[in-house]
Write an enzyme that holds these catalytic residues in place. Structure first.
Site, PDB file in Angstrom:
ATOM      1  CB  SER A 114      -0.774  -0.215   1.256  1.00 51.56           C
ATOM      2  OG  SER A 114      -1.905   0.746   1.035  1.00 51.56           O
ATOM      3  CG  HIS A 119       0.048  16.002  -1.392  1.00 50.61           C
ATOM      4  ND1 HIS A 119       1.180  15.851  -2.390  1.00 50.61           N
ATOM      5  CD2 HIS A 119      -0.613  14.878  -1.469  1.00 50.61           C
ATOM      6  CE1 HIS A 119       0.652  14.733  -2.877  1.00 50.61           C
ATOM      7  NE2 HIS A 119      -0.331  14.106  -2.451  1.00 50.61           N
ATOM      8  CB  CYS A 142      -4.175  -4.201   1.742  1.00 51.62           C
ATOM      9  SG  CYS A 142      -4.830  -3.184   0.210  1.00 51.62           S
TER      10      CYS A 142
END
Length: 264
Positions: A114, A119, A142
């Protein structure tokens, strides 16, 4: 996942956490606004953000496959890390009970392939002196471990006036009898995973859609000390009227972000 729950094959559930913070500041002059944005860019540059995501990866029990990071001109930074399963001791593999997760010294679970991303979005407006810094972190996993275990570390890594969090479990897996499982752990609210000091410090609101396994929590810092929001000046340098006016503008900015609407 409880010891009694046995699956047929791989756990195909995907758990995704979106963690967003806002830091509000008052910088009156153009020079002060530029200095604030430069300060944010330096404090949350790609190198430091990479280390934060590495810590998150360690907390949720993964190891790093690949890192892509970038500082932007004129402002902002992004980091993406691809992660994969990490082998743990047996007693650590089922730590999925609600509760605040650890700081980076302890590994708490494992997952399969994963990613984690971050940001930054510095922003200011010349008319009213308000500058706002937003940071978004997404953790998608996951397997058996929930990314909510990283919340304690994330909240304590940033000075946040407003925090919004979204958590969703998607897909399904099957038990050994073929019955579909659309979630593999108990959760009533993201607040179940927050430390007590965080709950005391913030006003919180939940919006949960249980039948869709979607959970949303917003947090607004309770305490307001004007000096904590002034960049390049201090409260003692302001008149009573100036301080009152600036405090009103800062509080309005925070409430508009918290409630996601303008107050006209």
């Amino acid at each position: 996942m409880s010891d009694q729950l046995r699956l047929h094959g791989f756990n195909n559930l995907t758990s995704s956490l979106s963690f967003n913070i806002y830091d509000i500041c008052y910088a009156q002059t153009e020079e002060q606004r530029k200095a604030y944005i430069d300060y944010i860019d330096e404090l949350y540059n790609a190198e430091r953000l990479t280390q934060i995501l590495k810590d998150v990866t360690n907390i949720i029990g993964a190891h790093v496959l690949n890192i892509a990071r970038q500082d932007y001109e004129p402002h902002g930074a992004s980091v993406t890390i691809l992660i994969a399963e990490h082998e743990l001791e047996e007693q650590d593999a089922t730590q999925t009970e609600p509760g605040p997760g650890p700081l980076p010294e302890t590994v708490v679970g494992h997952l399969d392939k994963s990613h984690v991303t971050v940001h930054t979005y510095p922003e200011s407006h010349p008319d009213n002196g308000i500058s706002t810094f937003r940071l978004d972190i997404d953790v998608s996993t996951c397997g058996m471990i929930s990314p909510l275990k990283a919340l304690n570390y994330l909240i304590h890594s940033f000075d946040s006036d407003i925090v919004t969090m979204d958590y969703r479990v998607r897909g399904f897996t099957r038990d050994v009898d073929g019955k579909k499982l659309f979630i593999d752990h108990d959760i009533t609210s993201i607040q179940d995973y927050l430390a007590e000091d965080t709950k005391r410090a913030y006003q919180m609101v939940d919006v949960n859609v249980y039948q869709e396994n979607m959970f949303h929590t917003k947090m607004l810092l309770k305490d307001f000390e004007l000096d904590n929001y002034l960049f390049g000046t201090s409260r003692r340098e302001l008149t009573f009227e100036e301080a009152t006016n600036i405090e009103g503008r800062l509080r309005r900015e925070m409430l508009e972000i918290f409630y996601s609407r303008n107050f006209d």
